[in-house]
Design a protein around this motif. Structure first.
Motif, PDB file in Angstrom:
ATOM      1  N   UNK A 194       0.643  -1.549  -0.034  1.00  0.00           N
ATOM      2  CA  UNK A 194       0.137   0.486   0.276  1.00  0.00           C
ATOM      3  C   UNK A 194       0.891   1.360   0.036  1.00  0.00           C
ATOM      4  N   UNK A 195       1.684   1.344   0.558  1.00  0.00           N
ATOM      5  CA  UNK A 195       2.904   2.584   0.078  1.00  0.00           C
ATOM      6  C   UNK A 195       3.548   2.437  -0.995  1.00  0.00           C
ATOM      7  N   UNK A 196       3.331   1.266  -1.951  1.00  0.00           N
ATOM      8  CA  UNK A 196       3.994   1.241  -3.227  1.00  0.00           C
ATOM      9  C   UNK A 196       2.830   2.185  -3.965  1.00  0.00           C
ATOM     10  N   UNK A 197       1.758   1.568  -3.494  1.00  0.00           N
ATOM     11  CA  UNK A 197       0.360   1.604  -4.210  1.00  0.00           C
ATOM     12  C   UNK A 197      -0.122   3.769  -3.710  1.00  0.00           C
ATOM     13  N   UNK A 198       0.666   4.015  -2.806  1.00  0.00           N
ATOM     14  CA  UNK A 198       0.101   5.234  -2.673  1.00  0.00           C
ATOM     15  C   UNK A 198       1.335   6.074  -3.258  1.00  0.00           C
ATOM     16  N   UNK A 199       2.897   5.908  -2.716  1.00  0.00           N
ATOM     17  CA  UNK A 199       3.860   6.663  -2.795  1.00  0.00           C
ATOM     18  C   UNK A 199       4.820   5.888  -3.599  1.00  0.00           C
ATOM     19  N   UNK A 200       4.724   5.018  -3.620  1.00  0.00           N
ATOM     20  CA  UNK A 200       6.200   4.559  -4.614  1.00  0.00           C
ATOM     21  C   UNK A 200       6.310   4.273  -6.127  1.00  0.00           C
ATOM     22  N   UNK A 201       7.572   3.788  -6.899  1.00  0.00           N
ATOM     23  CA  UNK A 201       7.467   3.900  -8.748  1.00  0.00           C
ATOM     24  C   UNK A 201       6.990   6.003  -8.909  1.00  0.00           C
ATOM     25  N   UNK A 202       6.613   5.781 -10.133  1.00  0.00           N
ATOM     26  CA  UNK A 202       6.098   6.705 -10.639  1.00  0.00           C
ATOM     27  C   UNK A 202       5.070   8.033  -9.305  1.00  0.00           C
ATOM     28  N   UNK A 203       4.082   7.211  -8.951  1.00  0.00           N
ATOM     29  CA  UNK A 203       3.360   8.479  -7.793  1.00  0.00           C
ATOM     30  C   UNK A 203       4.697   9.062  -7.210  1.00  0.00           C
ATOM     31  N   UNK A 204       5.722   8.739  -6.890  1.00  0.00           N
ATOM     32  CA  UNK A 204       6.156   9.867  -5.829  1.00  0.00           C
ATOM     33  C   UNK A 204       6.706  10.579  -6.506  1.00  0.00           C
ATOM     34  N   UNK A 205       6.711  10.927  -8.206  1.00  0.00           N
ATOM     35  CA  UNK A 205       7.164  12.132  -8.245  1.00  0.00           C
ATOM     36  C   UNK A 205       5.610  12.693  -9.137  1.00  0.00           C
ATOM     37  N   UNK A 206       4.943  12.388  -8.883  1.00  0.00           N
ATOM     38  CA  UNK A 206       4.590  12.999 -10.109  1.00  0.00           C
ATOM     39  C   UNK A 206       3.730  14.158  -9.775  1.00  0.00           C
ATOM     40  N   UNK A 207       3.108  14.720  -8.417  1.00  0.00           N
ATOM     41  CA  UNK A 207       3.176  15.830  -8.034  1.00  0.00           C
ATOM     42  C   UNK A 207       4.454  16.575  -8.361  1.00  0.00           C
ATOM     43  N   UNK A 208       5.755  16.401  -7.963  1.00  0.00           N
ATOM     44  CA  UNK A 208       6.476  17.331  -7.966  1.00  0.00           C
ATOM     45  C   UNK A 208       7.361  17.505  -9.815  1.00  0.00           C
ATOM     46  N   UNK A 209       7.135  16.480 -10.342  1.00  0.00           N
ATOM     47  CA  UNK A 209       7.242  16.873 -11.702  1.00  0.00           C
ATOM     48  C   UNK A 209       5.766  17.370 -12.525  1.00  0.00           C
ATOM     49  N   UNK A 210       4.643  17.355 -11.480  1.00  0.00           N
ATOM     50  CA  UNK A 210       4.036  18.495 -12.155  1.00  0.00           C
ATOM     51  C   UNK A 210       4.169  20.021 -11.796  1.00  0.00           C
ATOM     52  N   UNK A 211       4.436  20.277 -10.856  1.00  0.00           N
ATOM     53  CA  UNK A 211       4.503  21.801 -10.140  1.00  0.00           C
ATOM     54  C   UNK A 211       5.627  22.466 -11.525  1.00  0.00           C
ATOM     55  N   UNK A 212       7.062  21.921 -11.829  1.00  0.00           N
ATOM     56  CA  UNK A 212       7.802  21.872 -12.675  1.00  0.00           C
ATOM     57  C   UNK A 212       7.029  22.113 -13.815  1.00  0.00           C
ATOM     58  N   UNK A 213       6.099  20.829 -14.131  1.00  0.00           N
ATOM     59  CA  UNK A 213       6.150  21.280 -15.901  1.00  0.00           C
ATOM     60  C   UNK A 213       4.851  22.673 -15.895  1.00  0.00           C
ATOM     61  N   UNK A 214       4.977  23.287 -14.795  1.00  0.00           N
ATOM     62  CA  UNK A 214       3.529  24.208 -14.197  1.00  0.00           C
ATOM     63  C   UNK A 214       4.495  25.427 -13.917  1.00  0.00           C
ATOM     64  N   UNK A 215       5.378  25.012 -14.194  1.00  0.00           N
ATOM     65  CA  UNK A 215       7.221  26.715 -13.585  1.00  0.00           C
ATOM     66  C   UNK A 215       6.543  26.385 -12.139  1.00  0.00           C
ATOM     67  N   UNK A 216       6.623  26.205 -11.467  1.00  0.00           N
ATOM     68  CA  UNK A 216       7.212  26.366  -9.701  1.00  0.00           C
ATOM     69  C   UNK A 216       8.387  25.687  -9.140  1.00  0.00           C
ATOM     70  N   UNK A 217       9.274  26.428  -9.421  1.00  0.00           N
ATOM     71  CA  UNK A 217      10.556  25.664  -9.196  1.00  0.00           C
ATOM     72  C   UNK A 217      11.085  27.478  -8.333  1.00  0.00           C
ATOM     73  N   UNK A 218      12.295  26.527  -7.434  1.00  0.00           N
ATOM     74  CA  UNK A 218      13.028  27.485  -7.373  1.00  0.00           C
ATOM     75  C   UNK A 218      12.010  27.675  -4.830  1.00  0.00           C
ATOM     76  N   UNK A 219      13.359  27.837  -3.727  1.00  0.00           N
ATOM     77  CA  UNK A 219      12.978  27.976  -2.883  1.00  0.00           C
ATOM     78  C   UNK A 219      12.271  28.946  -2.382  1.00  0.00           C
ATOM     79  N   UNK A 220      12.009  30.284  -2.899  1.00  0.00           N
ATOM     80  CA  UNK A 220      10.377  30.541  -2.379  1.00  0.00           C
ATOM     81  C   UNK A 220       9.593  30.366  -3.332  1.00  0.00           C
ATOM     82  N   UNK A 221       9.334  28.944  -3.520  1.00  0.00           N
ATOM     83  CA  UNK A 221       7.738  28.261  -4.126  1.00  0.00           C
ATOM     84  C   UNK A 221       7.390  27.296  -3.326  1.00  0.00           C
TER      85      UNK A 221
END
Length: 402
Positions: A194-221
């Motif tokens: 269930x940990x793998x199914x919630x934050x394992x594999x691709x799921x771990x990075x989906x949110x972070x990569x989506x933020x980058x895609x939206x131009x949100x980056x840097x310590x100020x964010x």
């Protein structure tokens, strides 16, 4: 797939963060999530609450670490991995992409099964319809905005369905709470899965990569990292707990869940044929959101360039169509039994300590993170999760029976 103008000019960082939150949460809440939760509830009863508690704690630690490291560095996980050890990013890409692809077979198949339950459509034909819808969402103008809105709408459907099921059952809250904090049985396989199914594999990075895609980056964010990660974890956790309580109510009433489709059993036993139709709606929503999440994240791992004119961005629509069609055709000709979804979830859980360890190493390298100092409590708890998940993965490998 490309935006006609930069996302940051059209949407606020908070809006992008909420899109990332639901991308992560709904990527997690797919057919595999439903199957895993129902199966372990049927096997372990109220003791499964302890595994869910550990899962939520691990989710918070993992997502706050990974999102923060990705956003502050402004680099995707595979690029960070290559900077830690040259070539390591390609290994990580292989692990994430393959895991995301196999999970997507279950995702698109789950959506097809949902259409079968709702309208009697053959599951294979339903999968083709679901694939066509997913591809359409991705290739329209301002695609990521459409993806975000679609995922959020389907999240509301999932929660509404579960609220109804809980309303028509007698929820054993006291028993669930007692065994969550004082379990009489601990099952490492359930925890890893269930940990793998919630934050394992691709799921771990989906949110972070989506933020980058939206131009949100840097310590100020960083504030948007916290808001997005905690919102996503909260949504996924609420849905997990609701499904667990519904399943526990059915199990404690003396019913046995069908091992071939344990999640469907919960809804059918709780509310008859009407409940079964509701399960179809939930399964369709789960399959569609996870298809969108796994496709976006898996394709993002192919991109090693910050250049908007990179080959991945240039051929993104073709890559997305190929990814979705290939997983759909495998389901069409081979199928995707419930057990496969559980096993792949366990595999993702085994990938998690490797992926998290790579980013924790990157977090303390000045040549990668600059003047940023990663919080010590996140580093400490992150390494605890790495050690625990590695140990649990070994225990699982020693006991798993396919």
């Amino acid at each position: 797939m490309k935006e006609t103008t930069p996302v940051t000019k059209k949407r606020s960082p908070f809006s992008v963060a909420m899109g990332a939150a639901f991308m992560m949460a709904m990527a997690a809440v797919g057919p595999g999530f439903l199957t895993q939760t129902a199966m372990f509830t049927g096997q372990m009863g109220a003791n499964f609450g302890f595994a869910i508690l550990l899962c939520i704690i691990a989710d918070i630690i993992v997502q706050l670490n990974i999102w923060r490291i990705i956003i502050v560095s402004g680099k995707r996980a595979q690029v960070l991995a290559n900077e830690v050890v040259p070539g390591l990013g390609y290994v990580l890409t292989g692990l994430i992409f393959i895991g995301g692809f196999f999970f997507n077979i279950g995702n698109i198949g789950g959506a097809g099964l949902g259409l079968n339950v709702l309208f009697g459509i053959d599951p294979k034909n339903g999968a083709l319809i679901a694939a066509a819808i997913a591809i359409t969402v991705f290739v329209v103008k301002n695609a990521m905005t459409v993806v975000d809105r679609t995922v959020q709408f389907l999240a509301v459907i999932k929660i509404a369905v579960l609220i109804y099921i809980l309303a028509v059952t007698t929820v054993p809250v006291a028993t669930a709470v007692h065994h969550t904090f004082m379990p009489t049985e601990i099952n490492f396989y359930s925890i890893v899965t269930i940990v793998g199914g919630t934050v394992g594999g691709y799921i771990s990075f989906s949110g972070g990569h989506r933020l980058l895609e939206g131009g949100v980056r840097g310590q100020e964010n960083i504030r948007y990292v916290n808001e997005g990660a905690l919102t996503g974890i909260g949504v996924a956790s609420v849905i997990r707990v609701m499904l667990f309580l519904a399943g526990l109510a059915v199990v404690l009433a003396g019913h046995t869940l069908d091992p071939a489709n344990p999640a469907a059993s919960i809804f059918q036993i709780a509310a008859g044929n009407f409940g079964y139709k509701f399960f179809g709606l939930l399964l369709l929503a789960a399959g569609m959101t996870s298809t969108l999440g796994s496709t976006f994240t898996s394709i993002s791992f192919l991109n090693y360039s910050q250049n908007k004119e990179s080959w991945v961005n240039k051929y993104r629509s073709a890559l997305i169509i190929t990814f979705i069609l290939a997983s759909t055709l495998i389901f069409y000709f081979i199928g995707s039994p419930a057990k496969v979804l559980v096993v792949v979830g366990a595999m993702n859980g085994m990938i998690l300590p490797i992926a998290l360890a790579i980013l924790l190493v990157a977090a303390v390298k000045k040549n990668i993170m600059g003047t940023y100092r990663h919080p010590k409590w996140l580093l400490f708890t992150g390494w605890i999760v790495v050690a625990f998940m590695a140990y649990a993965a070994v225990q699982t490998l020693l006991t798993i029976k396919l």
